[in-house]
Write a protein that holds these residues in place. Structure first.
Motif, PDB file in Angstrom:
ATOM      1  N   GLY A  55       4.585  11.103   3.985  1.00  0.00           N
ATOM      2  CA  GLY A  55       3.594  10.076   3.689  1.00  0.00           C
ATOM      3  C   GLY A  55       3.520   9.018   4.779  1.00  0.00           C
ATOM      4  N   GLU A  56       2.834   7.933   4.477  1.00  0.00           N
ATOM      5  CA  GLU A  56       2.645   6.871   5.467  1.00  0.00           C
ATOM      6  C   GLU A  56       3.936   6.075   5.630  1.00  0.00           C
ATOM      7  OE1 GLU A  56      -0.513   3.257   6.474  1.00  0.00           O
ATOM      8  OE2 GLU A  56      -0.584   4.308   4.545  1.00  0.00           O
ATOM      9  N   SER A  57       4.371   5.920   6.861  1.00  0.00           N
ATOM     10  CA  SER A  57       5.647   5.252   7.096  1.00  0.00           C
ATOM     11  C   SER A  57       5.650   4.533   8.432  1.00  0.00           C
ATOM     12  CB  SER A  57       6.800   6.262   7.045  1.00  0.00           C
ATOM     13  OG  SER A  57       6.637   7.248   8.048  1.00  0.00           O
ATOM     14  N   LYS A  58       6.679   3.720   8.621  1.00  0.00           N
ATOM     15  CA  LYS A  58       6.884   2.985   9.870  1.00  0.00           C
ATOM     16  C   LYS A  58       8.371   2.964  10.176  1.00  0.00           C
ATOM     17  CE  LYS A  58       6.631  -1.607   9.992  1.00  0.00           C
ATOM     18  NZ  LYS A  58       6.089  -2.997  10.082  1.00  0.00           N
ATOM     19  N   GLY A 107       0.783  -1.230   0.000  1.00  0.00           N
ATOM     20  CA  GLY A 107       0.000   0.000   0.000  1.00  0.00           C
ATOM     21  C   GLY A 107       0.811   1.273   0.000  1.00  0.00           C
ATOM     22  N   GLY A 108       2.088   1.179  -0.357  1.00  0.00           N
ATOM     23  CA  GLY A 108       2.938   2.364  -0.400  1.00  0.00           C
ATOM     24  C   GLY A 108       3.572   2.738   0.929  1.00  0.00           C
ATOM     25  N   LEU A 109       3.411   1.884   1.942  1.00  0.00           N
ATOM     26  CA  LEU A 109       4.015   2.144   3.246  1.00  0.00           C
ATOM     27  C   LEU A 109       5.536   2.099   3.140  1.00  0.00           C
ATOM     28  CD1 LEU A 109       3.568   2.405   6.391  1.00  0.00           C
ATOM     29  CD2 LEU A 109       3.836  -0.082   6.467  1.00  0.00           C
ATOM     30  N   VAL A 110       6.198   3.149   3.620  1.00  0.00           N
ATOM     31  CA  VAL A 110       7.662   3.191   3.636  1.00  0.00           C
ATOM     32  C   VAL A 110       8.141   2.680   4.995  1.00  0.00           C
ATOM     33  CG1 VAL A 110       9.706   4.642   3.462  1.00  0.00           C
ATOM     34  CG2 VAL A 110       7.717   5.105   2.018  1.00  0.00           C
ATOM     35  N   HIS A 116      16.797   5.233  22.421  1.00  0.00           N
ATOM     36  CA  HIS A 116      16.068   4.579  21.330  1.00  0.00           C
ATOM     37  C   HIS A 116      15.113   5.542  20.619  1.00  0.00           C
ATOM     38  CE1 HIS A 116      17.649   1.180  23.553  1.00  0.00           C
ATOM     39  NE2 HIS A 116      17.433   0.436  22.483  1.00  0.00           N
ATOM     40  N   LEU A 117      15.653   6.694  20.239  1.00  0.00           N
ATOM     41  CA  LEU A 117      14.858   7.708  19.554  1.00  0.00           C
ATOM     42  C   LEU A 117      14.819   7.511  18.040  1.00  0.00           C
ATOM     43  CD1 LEU A 117      16.057  10.934  21.425  1.00  0.00           C
ATOM     44  CD2 LEU A 117      14.043   9.537  21.920  1.00  0.00           C
ATOM     45  N   GLN A 118      15.687   6.661  17.527  1.00  0.00           N
ATOM     46  CA  GLN A 118      15.899   6.615  16.094  1.00  0.00           C
ATOM     47  C   GLN A 118      14.664   6.175  15.317  1.00  0.00           C
ATOM     48  OE1 GLN A 118      19.708   5.016  15.378  1.00  0.00           O
ATOM     49  NE2 GLN A 118      19.644   5.273  13.172  1.00  0.00           N
ATOM     50  N   ALA A 119      13.956   5.179  15.797  1.00  0.00           N
ATOM     51  CA  ALA A 119      12.788   4.693  15.068  1.00  0.00           C
ATOM     52  C   ALA A 119      11.729   5.780  14.938  1.00  0.00           C
ATOM     53  CB  ALA A 119      12.205   3.459  15.754  1.00  0.00           C
ATOM     54  N   VAL A 120      11.546   6.583  15.978  1.00  0.00           N
ATOM     55  CA  VAL A 120      10.573   7.674  15.917  1.00  0.00           C
ATOM     56  C   VAL A 120      11.075   8.775  14.984  1.00  0.00           C
ATOM     57  CG1 VAL A 120       9.128   9.230  17.256  1.00  0.00           C
ATOM     58  CG2 VAL A 120       9.936   7.114  18.300  1.00  0.00           C
ATOM     59  N   ALA A 121      12.381   9.002  14.976  1.00  0.00           N
ATOM     60  CA  ALA A 121      12.946   9.985  14.044  1.00  0.00           C
ATOM     61  C   ALA A 121      12.687   9.573  12.601  1.00  0.00           C
ATOM     62  CB  ALA A 121      14.449  10.140  14.289  1.00  0.00           C
ATOM     63  N   TYR A 122      12.798   8.290  12.315  1.00  0.00           N
ATOM     64  CA  TYR A 122      12.477   7.801  10.970  1.00  0.00           C
ATOM     65  C   TYR A 122      11.049   8.182  10.596  1.00  0.00           C
ATOM     66  CZ  TYR A 122      16.499   4.582  11.390  1.00  0.00           C
ATOM     67  OH  TYR A 122      17.746   4.037  11.538  1.00  0.00           O
ATOM     68  N   LEU A 123      10.147   7.916  11.519  1.00  0.00           N
ATOM     69  CA  LEU A 123       8.731   8.187  11.271  1.00  0.00           C
ATOM     70  C   LEU A 123       8.489   9.671  11.000  1.00  0.00           C
ATOM     71  CD1 LEU A 123       5.702   7.219  11.419  1.00  0.00           C
ATOM     72  CD2 LEU A 123       5.819   7.772  13.852  1.00  0.00           C
ATOM     73  N   VAL A 138       7.077   1.775  15.260  1.00  0.00           N
ATOM     74  CA  VAL A 138       6.146   2.874  15.524  1.00  0.00           C
ATOM     75  C   VAL A 138       5.593   3.355  14.194  1.00  0.00           C
ATOM     76  CG1 VAL A 138       7.168   3.659  17.686  1.00  0.00           C
ATOM     77  CG2 VAL A 138       8.054   4.528  15.524  1.00  0.00           C
ATOM     78  N   ASN A 139       4.356   3.870  14.226  1.00  0.00           N
ATOM     79  CA  ASN A 139       3.762   4.459  13.032  1.00  0.00           C
ATOM     80  C   ASN A 139       3.049   5.754  13.401  1.00  0.00           C
ATOM     81  OD1 ASN A 139       1.091   3.783  13.969  1.00  0.00           O
ATOM     82  ND2 ASN A 139       1.451   1.685  13.273  1.00  0.00           N
ATOM     83  N   GLY A 140       2.375   6.345  12.450  1.00  0.00           N
ATOM     84  CA  GLY A 140       1.769   7.645  12.664  1.00  0.00           C
ATOM     85  C   GLY A 140       0.685   7.689  13.710  1.00  0.00           C
ATOM     86  N   ASP A 141       0.148   6.533  14.084  1.00  0.00           N
ATOM     87  CA  ASP A 141      -0.899   6.481  15.107  1.00  0.00           C
ATOM     88  C   ASP A 141      -0.342   6.410  16.527  1.00  0.00           C
ATOM     89  OD1 ASP A 141      -2.929   6.522  13.194  1.00  0.00           O
ATOM     90  OD2 ASP A 141      -2.862   4.343  12.943  1.00  0.00           O
ATOM     91  N   ASP A 142       0.971   6.255  16.644  1.00  0.00           N
ATOM     92  CA  ASP A 142       1.585   6.087  17.962  1.00  0.00           C
ATOM     93  C   ASP A 142       1.905   7.450  18.572  1.00  0.00           C
ATOM     94  OD1 ASP A 142       1.570   3.250  18.009  1.00  0.00           O
ATOM     95  OD2 ASP A 142       3.295   3.230  16.667  1.00  0.00           O
ATOM     96  N   HIS A 143       0.852   8.135  19.000  1.00  0.00           N
ATOM     97  CA  HIS A 143       1.010   9.508  19.490  1.00  0.00           C
ATOM     98  C   HIS A 143       1.827   9.585  20.777  1.00  0.00           C
ATOM     99  CE1 HIS A 143      -1.742  10.699  16.376  1.00  0.00           C
ATOM    100  NE2 HIS A 143      -2.684   9.883  16.831  1.00  0.00           N
ATOM    101  N   ASP A 144       1.758   8.552  21.624  1.00  0.00           N
ATOM    102  CA  ASP A 144       2.551   8.552  22.855  1.00  0.00           C
ATOM    103  C   ASP A 144       4.044   8.569  22.539  1.00  0.00           C
ATOM    104  OD1 ASP A 144       0.288   8.542  24.381  1.00  0.00           O
ATOM    105  OD2 ASP A 144       0.342   6.395  24.831  1.00  0.00           O
ATOM    106  N   PHE A 145       4.437   7.827  21.517  1.00  0.00           N
ATOM    107  CA  PHE A 145       5.848   7.788  21.133  1.00  0.00           C
ATOM    108  C   PHE A 145       6.286   9.119  20.534  1.00  0.00           C
ATOM    109  CE2 PHE A 145       5.009   3.326  21.555  1.00  0.00           C
ATOM    110  CZ  PHE A 145       6.220   2.756  21.917  1.00  0.00           C
TER     111      PHE A 145
END
Length: 216
Positions: free
Chosen positions: A97-100, A49-52, A85-92, A119-126
């Motif tokens: 567009g839509e990413s993980k 679905g185009g998810l990066v 462990h900030l890197q995964a959130v920095a990627y997002l 993590v993805n765009g719905d993970d507002h706590d992160f």
């Protein structure tokens, strides 16, 4: 390598967009000065679905080996809140567009469920935790408030990273009196902008419910 192949290539070909990809993210408090924070992804893939999908490989111990997904996720969030462990959130946040953003732990012998944290765009706590931690660190950097973390926020023991610090010989590490004085000082109120910035970073490591001086 075997673990990476089993996790991502077991079902066939993966459309890889880039490897060792570098980018930047604007971080800072609004209103205020923004800083460009650089990050690097080991791999960037194009998912369904185009998810990066941004991947950072880890060869060491995973963040959590808990059996329950919600417990692993809680442990992961706690690391982000503490400024680790900030890197995964920095990627997002650095992706359009839509990413993980994810960590893939390759250590042999791990259960498949414990290998990936994402993590993805719905993970507002992160996202909120990333903002709080990065803004605190940048504020301390801005005023030059650098300090040795000789003791955990609970005031009881030395951080584990002191055991392999390359400049430990020039530090007060191992001095119980210095640890006690530092712990007592952090329980007080800041008297300057520099002290306020220092304590803001210091208290990132406090567990929820122990914000009052870190002694709980």
């Amino acid at each position: 390598l075997d673990a990476a192949c089993e996790m991502d290539w077991a079902g066939g070909e993966v459309p890889v967009l880039a490897a060792e990809y570098e980018d930047k993210l604007d971080v800072g408090e609004a209103p205020g000065r923004l800083r460009h924070v650089l990050f690097r992804a080991d791999r960037v893939d194009l998912g369904a679905g185009g998810l990066v999908i941004w991947t950072d490989y880890k060869t060491g111990k995973p963040v959590s080996e808990a059996r329950k997904p919600e417990t692993r996720r809680r442990d992961f969030l706690r690391r982000v809140q503490s400024g680790s462990h900030l890197q995964a959130v920095a990627y997002l946040l650095g992706s359009e567009g839509e990413s993980k953003g994810r960590y893939l732990f390759l250590r042999p012998g791990l259960d498949e469920e414990a290998r990936e944290l994402s993590v993805n765009g719905d993970d507002h706590d992160f996202i909120a935790a990333f903002a709080a931690a990065s803004e605190a660190v940048l504020a301390a950097w801005e005023v030059g408030s650098f300090f040795p973390r000789l003791v955990e926020p609970d005031g009881r023991k030395e951080p584990g990273r002191c055991g392999f610090c390359s400049v430990a010989e020039g530090c007060l590490r191992g001095d119980s009196g210095s640890r006690l004085r530092l712990s007592h000082w952090t329980a007080g109120a800041p008297a300057s902008l520099e002290e306020e910035a220092l304590l803001r970073v210091w208290r990132l490591w406090e567990k929820p419910g122990t914000e009052e001086g870190g002694q709980g």
